[in-house]
Every structure is written in C-alpha cells, then in structure tokens.
Design a protein around this motif. Structure first.
Motif: not given
Lengths: 618, 618
Positions: A142-146, A151-152, A159-161, A198-205
């Motif tokens: 789910n989004t929280k786990e992701t 971040r870890d 980091i924003r996801v 198949n793109l789960k997320a985009i993490a940005v900083r």
C-alpha cells in the motif's frame, strides 16, 4: 528562462530504460503555462490516435506550473495527465501535498513517462538527477508501506513520493495516484496508467528554491490572504465539507446526492457532516506545502474499524460518495473507506459512485448475492461498502466487474443497468447536483475530462450578492443569476469560471485559495516577471481546453458524448428537488452556445480551423 | 454613486425649451461606462428608426466618462454621438481640449440634446445649472468669435465652449464640433446635427473637482508617464505627425495617401512633414487638460496666408488630407486650410478627401471649370483647395455639391465618379493605407461609424518586436504578425486593439497616452473604486460595439456596406505599393471571422439573440 520555470522536462522511457531531458523555451512556457496546458499539449502532440490507455504507448505526464514550489499558499500541487482508461479520452487531475513543490526544487517542470518497464520500478529524482530503480519489493504494497520503504532505502525521510497502491497495480480503471498518503490525483484513472507501466512510484527530493521576479509582491499576496481569514475560515475549521454552509445545508438545498442521486432526504446528515467529523474522530488539521489554511482533516478511529491517521480524513466528496450517496451514515466506516482508498490508490468519488450504482442494481435485482459473493449489497450497508472496496482493489468477484467503472459495469450487467450509471463519458459524477446547479450540469458534459466539479461552476454561489459574485465582477458579471437558469448569460459566466479554474490548473494553483482572477494574474506576473493579465490567462485556458477537445475528437468522442445521465431529467424521489428536473433541451441549447463561445462548431463542437489558427494550434 | 461620476445626465429639449436631469445609477455606469458606451446606449434606446439625421428627431449626445476631469493626462476629453448625416448610421467622435473636463466639473456626465430650437440658441451650463440662451447674434460667426462673445457676455474668460462655425450652421454633412478653437469632434457630421438643431454652442464652467477612490494610484500612474518620456517624446516633439518615424517614413512604407490614394510617391513630403512644421511655422506646443505631453502644435503664418495661432496647427491627418492627398506641398496653405476648417467647423479628413476626390474628377473631365465656377481644380493647387473650403462652408457652387460628402457627390456626378470616392458607408477614408496595413482595412469596414483609424489597428506596429507588441502581450499576443497578413490571428489581434480603443472612448481617455490595457484597467479601478479588470472592460467594448451594430442594422446598413472602395484592390500607380493590392476575398474571410468573434452571424453580421442576452442588451 523566465523565473518560475526550470526549463527542463524529464522524459523517461521505461521500455528502454532511457532518461533524457527536453528543454523548453520561454515562448513555449508562456503559451502553455504548465500543468493542464502542458498535459494538453503533450497528449495532443505525442499520442498516436487509438492507442490503448493501459498499453505501453500511453504516456503519463506529471506537470508543474510556474507557481509550483514558490513560497505562496496553494503552490505545492501538480497536474497529472494521460489518455484515460475510464473515458478513452483526455485525463487530467490535480493533486496537492508537497510532491509538486519538491519536483520543482529538484529541477524539473514536468515528467513524461513513456513505455512500460519489464518489471516493477520506481523513479528516483533528486537535484537534477534521475534514475530508474527496481520496485519488485514494493509491488503489492500500500502507499504507506511504499513511502516508508523508499525513504528508508534512500536514506532521506524528507523524500516525497507519488505512487500507487494495489488498485493502480491491478489496473482498476479509476485508480488514482497518491501524493504521499493523503492527497490524490484522483480522477480519470491515471493510477491505472501508472500501474500499466509497472511504475510503482516517483520519489523526489530537491534543494533548489525557485527565484521569482517580484518576491515582495508574492509576500504581499500572502499577507493579504492571512489578513482575510474570513475568506477561508470555514476551510480551516471544517475542510472542504464546510463550504456552502456545510453538509447539513447541502441536504436542504438538494446539492448532495443521496442513494445514487435518487433521493433528496437524508436525515442522518448530521452524523457524517464536517461538523460531525470535527466533533468526533478528527484529531487535527494539516496543510499542503506553504499553505496557512490547513484545510486537511486528520482522523483517528480505534474501533470498530481502526483508521490510521497517516491517511488523513475524508473530504466533502468522500463523505458524500461513500456516505450519503451509498445511503451510509456511519462516519467511522466512511473514514475507514477513505483510508482504504488512500492506501490502495482508489479515487473516492468513482469508488463511491460505482458502489452506489451496484447497490441500486442489487436493490432492483439486477445483481444478486450470487453475483456479490454473498454480500447483501444494499444502500446503507457500511460493511458491504468496505468489503466492495477490497474486492475492487483486488479485482476479485464482483470487484472485478466494478473495477471497470460504472459505465462498463452497467453495459456488462445489462437489463437497463445503464439507467443507474451516474457518469458522463464513463467518468463518475461528483457530489454536486445539476438539478440544483444548472451550469454545473453543463460543466459535467463539456469538460473534456468528464463530469468534473472543479473545472466547473457552482451556480448557487452566484445566485445572490456575496464573495463569489464579487470575485467575478472584474469579469463584468455584475448581477446575480438564478442557480437553475441556463441562458447565454449563465453559459458565459460558466465559461469564465471554467477558464479561471483551468488557469489555476495550468499555474498549478489550488482552487480553494480565495484569490480573485486579477490576483491570480498578479501572481503569474510576480513569479515570472511577465507583463501579463487576465486576458492572456483566459486565452491560455481557451487553448488548453481546445487542445483537450481536439484530443477527445481524435479518440472518437463527439458532441453526442456530451450528455448527462437520464436520471437528472427526472425529479428526485423526495426532498427539496422532488418536483425539479433538468431540461434536456435547455442543456442542448446551452451546449451549443458554449461551443459557439469557444469558437467550436455550434452543432458538432469541433473547433473551427480559424480558431485553431488564432490560438496557434497546429 | 461611485467615484468618477456625477450621476446626472442633462437632457435639453430645444423644441420645448425644457431642461431636465436623468439620474443614472452605479450599475448603469458600470455596464456602459460612459463616452461611446453612453452614446451607443442612448442612440439605440431613444432614436426612432428611420428618422432624418438633420431633423428634430435626431439627438445629439455629449458624453463624458469616469476618467473625464480627473487629474490624469488624457482626461480632458468627451465623446459626441448622433445619427450621422454622413453615413445614415451610428456616429461617434472623440475630442480633446478642456471642455469635457469642465462639463464634469459643472456636475454632469452627459448632455442629451433633443428637438430643434426655433431660432439660434446656445446652452450655458455652470455648476449644476443650465439654461438656454439666445444665439441670434452668434449665427454666422466663426468659432473664435463665438467663443469670445460668449465669454464676454457671461463675464468669465475661463468658460469653455464647444460649438460650430458656419459649416455646421449650413449643414455641411461633415461639419464637426469644435472644443475651443483647436480640438475637433471631427468625424461623422455631428456639427451638422448641431446646426440642424439651431444650437450654436454649449458653454460650460464648473468648480467641482471630482473625487476619486484612490488618488495615490492616479498619482503613481501620472508619475510613471512622466518617468517614461521615451514613450511619448515624439508626440511632444512633433505631435501626431511624428508617429511611426514621421511622414517621410510614411511615404517610404506607403502608408500616406497621395493624390486621392492613387500614388505612392511624394518627393515633396519633407516640405509638409512634422519636421517641416517644427522648423518653419511652428511657434509652440500646447496641451489638453492635465496633460504633460503637450502634443498640440501652434503655428503662425504671416504671408501669403495669414494663419491665426489661436486655431492651433495641422495634425498628421490634416497635413496628409489637405497636403499629399491633394498633391499639395505648400505647408503654409495647409496651415491656412487647417485654420479655416477649425474656424468654420469642418472635419479636415473629410474635407481633404472630398477635395481630392473633386480634383480627380476634374483631372478626368467629370467636373469642368463650368462646374467649379472657373476654379482649376487640379491636384497640387493650394489655391483651389482653399477656395473650395470656403465654397463648401457656404454651400455655394461646387461647394454645395461637395458639402454632401464624397459618396453623395459621386452619386450626383455619376459617370463612374464613385470609383474615385474614397469612403466607407459615406465616411471618408483617413490618412492610412489598407494596402500596407491589412487589418486596418478590416477596421475601416467593420467600425460602426465608418472608416475610422482611431478605433482600428496599425498593423505595422505589430510586425516586429517593440513597444506596441509589448503592450498587447497582456492580451496573449506574443509574436509579431506581418502587416499584410489577415488570418484569424490578425483578426483576433485587431479585435483586441479595436476594443482597447473603444474602452478608451468609453472612459473617455486619450488614445495617445501610452498606458497599456492593464494600466487602463488600473485607472478605472483607481477612479471608481471598483474591483475591475481588462476582461470587464473588453466586455463593455463588446457591448458598445454590438449596440452600435444594432443601431446600424436598424437604419438599414448591412454586411454589404462593410466594404472597401475598389481602389484598394488595385496597386498604387507608383511608389512602394505599386505591386501590392488588397485581396477582397481575404477581406471577406476576415470580416466573417470578425463577426464570429463578436458573436454576430458569420455571414450577415447580425448579432445573435444569444449574444444580446449574454451582453444584457434588450
């Protein structure tokens, strides 16, 4: 480059695993501004006609505007666009939080995602660098786990996801993209497009703070907002559900849908209203980037449904869609439903509508317990609602049918189920009533993305003197207009308001910040240094809407698709609108006049060659 | 009442000798603004279809705007309107000087003059009082004598007089109304309407200084103007004839007409240009009310034609109309002609055009010395030009024919003379060339008052980056457009510029003050205290133009009257445009698109019922 832009668009080809950067120049930025303008431009220019929305040829666009990430309330947002798996046409959706600002700070004005990764991946973008990373371990999460895992593993808790939960992975057609855990680019199914790639997320900083041309001017606008708390106090106090006198008032006027838009009465409204949220389950209010209004509820429930405060709390649309529109008055269940939607990446409006639709089918025997796997899918059943959310996310049983969205589900069910399908172009209707607000109904049909309430008008705000009418006076709208009238003056007012909203979607600026359009122009000028004004902005809006229209026409949508569900042409079964109905002829006339004002053919709604030349659309 | 208005319209019925006051409210003022807006409203509402322009049923309207009389450059003006004796349709004309400001200070926003006095009268308006006074002793007097006698008999040398000379009395169809001795409400024949009512003059004096909502803001705008001398230095130095690089440049581009628009070459241009005026006969520059630009030439000539400095000096239009367009290069004669026109109240543009027309007729044998009473009416003859001005004023001999204006004179002469008549709707063409400036030609045909150059566009200003293009950037016009192109983008640009000019005619604000449209909106807001903006102003312009169009349609004018003289569809005989001609098909397409943008029927140019509803025109 002018202030307000990085001048760089990140292009990510997931099929080839290639990352590149497109430079954009000042003229391009000024012509399309950003956000919805960029989305319209790239979708029209780059997508081949007839591609599958959930195939690798679709593109997923994350677009910022000149306002994104500057120190101004309402500037944390971004726009997401793609060919919609729900409508088959133009999808765009805006979302708040912090991700948009972070992307600007990382050095990009937009991201265009193309192709499809072989296996789950996520993007990692930081300070002008971008990479594609494996996300196999995130798939199914789910989004929280992701967010936490990313971040870890990247070692930065700031980091924003933006990402999807299982609903996006499973290609639920109304899956959304979540910025963090509380803010959804809700509408049009962009979450399914993300999943299809198949793109789960985009993490940005990012650490680059955008320079603006006139920081003092922005400071003044911020001060102005702080000094006029009366203009936003209800949002600070109650969130979006406090607008228009609150949800109790919304029953009295007939605005809020009850039982799939059938009913007007909902005596239990006080149990699920914003007041009820505040007085029972709410623990605090939170804000988006740089915003003092803090309109975002956070709720906590321990039993019978534990609700994790990390997922925020239900806004107006959610309280109504999972609540009254399903005949549900159990606030804790609604809060749980909201949490699930945010965790799974489901649009709460479409989710509520499709469940209400299924409930009506069930009540009328079009669906049975055999179809539902034993669920007594009746109006008012909170338990059923929560179960269905799970099934939709997993595409299991009845959920597999409903994950297709109301329109497709109705087609498959047959037996007249389409009459229960409250949608326009396959896009579920939001929680506002055209039988009360005539031009809102026009907005539902002519908005290129479908029945959207944000890029539309709420007629009741303009039916008597007050703040809303004051805000359109600079547009020459000097007198109130009845909420149920739909003549040329109203159509013209609608068009202005629609374009004002589209401009905010281009900038990208939150719709709830009570700047008037002249102040919005001041913001654009202060950020960029351009000598600009409302006329230029309206022109950009016209261009953006016209490109979106062209996109839809190319995909086979016509004026015949600009129609309301028949239900609105009948009165409600009870309540204040039980003798009132929407006049289909009036709607056709209004549509035609809207087309005319847009420079589109009055009958077909096709933009004229002259209008395209005028707007510089090739 | 909002700031900027007195709230009172003076109504004078000369037939009954009755004076009354109409009150106007804030909504009315905001919807129509003033000036041209008021003129359009009252002409459409109050004039009966088909009345004789020179009969008692016509009304003569002097309208101020919210800007009139406030301490801001360009605010001394007023608008004059009536049914035109020249076009049979809508007439409106703006005029500078001091009279407009004085009327505002006397307590009125407008004057509506109705009926016809039995014998010559003048109006005396001072500090909220008005009376009708005998003018028998003034009849036949020129404007200078008239002004002096009125000031003497009322005992106040600061009285401002708007009035007519003998040309107005004698109903010359292109007679103007003079504010003082130098400033003409030149176009459309309102001076003849004034004469037809036996109204010699309106004398005003007022001591009320208008309050404004934000005086500091006006002060800043004034300071801005003073700080940007580079934007108006050429006007201060050379007057209107210094624009566009001066008249020498105007021959090089082909803009200036030579010999009734036949020729391009005029080697003598240096003898009659603004530079020549400055270097020879000019003694000083003067200003209008509250204006630091001081663009108004004053000239003095002793011989062979004594020219009284009291009448000012020739502007660009006059230098070209009495000069190059008549093939005349005698600057002193032109200055004399200018003096005569101002003394007699003749529009110098129409006067020059009708003389050039007669010269061409004479050169081609359509007129002979028998017709002219012995005058060798040839191109280049200064003597002939001055004699004809006298004859026109007196309506004697050939002058009686020419006093009817070019179109009617051509009809009477017959023998193909209409091909020499450079007019649109009977309104003589000003001194700018459609074969050079494509959208200017569009403006000539679609402007409701006829071939007007002020409410139009000068395409060459927008064909390369520079001040003019910068000023329309807030309208979303970001790129230069070739001067001779007339596609949808140009039509749209034309429409914006036209509406910007119309707004100035409503406010009433001088066209030569280089504020951009956003500053104009700031001025309106600062004066009135309204939260307004460019969109509202453009809407008022749209309403004003649409009402004027309706007036013309009621009077029998149609899209077929929106046409250029055939001459423009041929190249010039020589000079830079000797291979260039206007494309009539392109013009028809542009007209049609202009109509469409205005919400008028694309073929007939008739405003649609929906557009009228939208604009609140009943």
């Amino acid at each position: 480059m002018p202030y307000g832009y990085d001048g760089q668009i990140l292009r990510v080809d997931l099929s080839r695993g290639a990352i590149s950067v497109d430079a954009v120049d000042e003229l391009f930025c000024r012509k399309y501004l950003g956000g919805a303008g960029f989305v319209s431009y790239f979708l029209l220019k780059e997508l081949r006609q007839g591609i599958a929305p959930l195939g690798p040829e679709n593109k997923l666009i994350f677009a910022l505007g000149p306002v994104t990430g500057v120190p101004l309330p309402g500037s944390g947002r971004n726009c997401v666009g793609a060919k919609s798996p729900l409508t088959g046409g133009y999808a765009k959706s805006e979302v708040g939080g912090f991700w948009g600002a972070e992307l600007k700070h990382a050095g990009y004005d937009a991201i265009i995602v193309e192709g499809k990764a072989e296996k789950p991946v996520y993007l990692w973008i930081h300070d002008g660098e971008a990479s594609i990373r494996d996300a196999s371990h995130l798939w199914g999460k789910n989004t929280k786990e992701t967010e936490q895992i990313i971040r870890d593993e990247l070692g930065d808790s700031l980091i924003r996801v933006a990402g999807i939960g299982p609903a996006g992975e499973n290609l639920v057609r109304f899956a959304c993209i979540m910025n963090g855990l509380k803010d959804a680019a809700g509408r049009g199914g962009t979450g399914a497009v993300m999943g299809s790639k198949n793109l789960k997320a985009i993490a940005v900083r990012g650490h680059k703070r955008p320079e603006v041309a006139e920081p003092e001017c922005l400071k003044e606008l911020r001060q102005w907002l702080l000094a006029h708390r009366e203009l936003w106090a209800s949002y600070a106090e109650l969130g979006t559900a406090g607008g228009g006198g609150g949800m109790e008032a919304s029953v009295k006027t007939g605005n809020i849908p009850v039982r799939n838009f059938l009913d007007g009465e909902f005596p239990e409204i006080g149990e699920i209203s914003a007041n009820a949220v505040r007085d029972t389950i709410r623990i605090k209010m939170e804000s988006c980037y740089a915003c003092p209004i803090r309109c975002k509820k956070v709720v906590k429930v321990d039993e019978p449904y534990p609700v994790d405060p990390a997922y925020g709390g239900p806004e107006y649309e959610t309280l109504a869609s999972l609540g009254s529109n399903c005949g549900i008055s159990d606030l804790k269940a609604i809060a749980k439903g909201n949490e699930l939607c945010n965790a799974y990446s489901l649009d709460t409006i479409s989710t509520g509508d499709v469940i209400a639709f299924a409930m009506e089918c069930f009540e009328n025997g079009l669906l049975t317990t055999e179809d539902t796997g034993g669920i007594e899918l009746r109006f008012g059943s909170a338990e059923a609602m929560l179960k269905i959310i799970d099934l939709i996310t997993k595409c299991e049983g009845i959920g597999d049918l409903l994950a297709e969205g109301t329109a497709r589900a109705a087609q498959k069910i047959g037996k007249g189920a389409t009459e229960f399908a409250m949608q326009v172009k396959g896009y579920e209707i939001p929680m506002h009533e055209p039988r009360l607000k005539a031009a809102l109904g026009l907005g539902y049909v002519v908005n290129p993305h479908g029945a959207d309430h944000m890029d539309s008008i709420h007629d009741t705000m303009y039916s008597e003197p007050g703040q809303a009418l004051d805000r359109v006076k600079p547009l020459g709208i000097l007198e109130p207009l009845p909420a149920d009238e739909l003549g040329p003056r109203k159509v013209s007012l609608f068009r202005y308001v629609q374009q004002e909203r589209i401009i905010r979607d281009c900038l990208v600026l939150c719709d709830f910040i009570p700047y008037d359009i002249e102040q919005v122009a001041d913001i654009l000028a202060a950020v960029t240094g351009w000598k600009t004004g409302t006329v230029e902005m309206l022109r950009v809006a016209e261009r953006t809407l016209t490109m979106a229209r062209l996109f839809n026409i190319r995909e086979g949508l016509t004026a015949a698709d600009d129609k309301l569900p028949n239900r609105f042409f009948q009165p409600k079964r009870n309540g204040v609108l039980s003798t009132k109905f929407y006049d289909p002829e009036q709607l056709e006339k209004a549509k035609s006049y809207y087309y005319t004002l847009m420079g589109w053919d009055a009958k077909t709604g096709v933009p004229t060659p002259e209008k395209l030349q005028e707007l510089g659309i090739e």
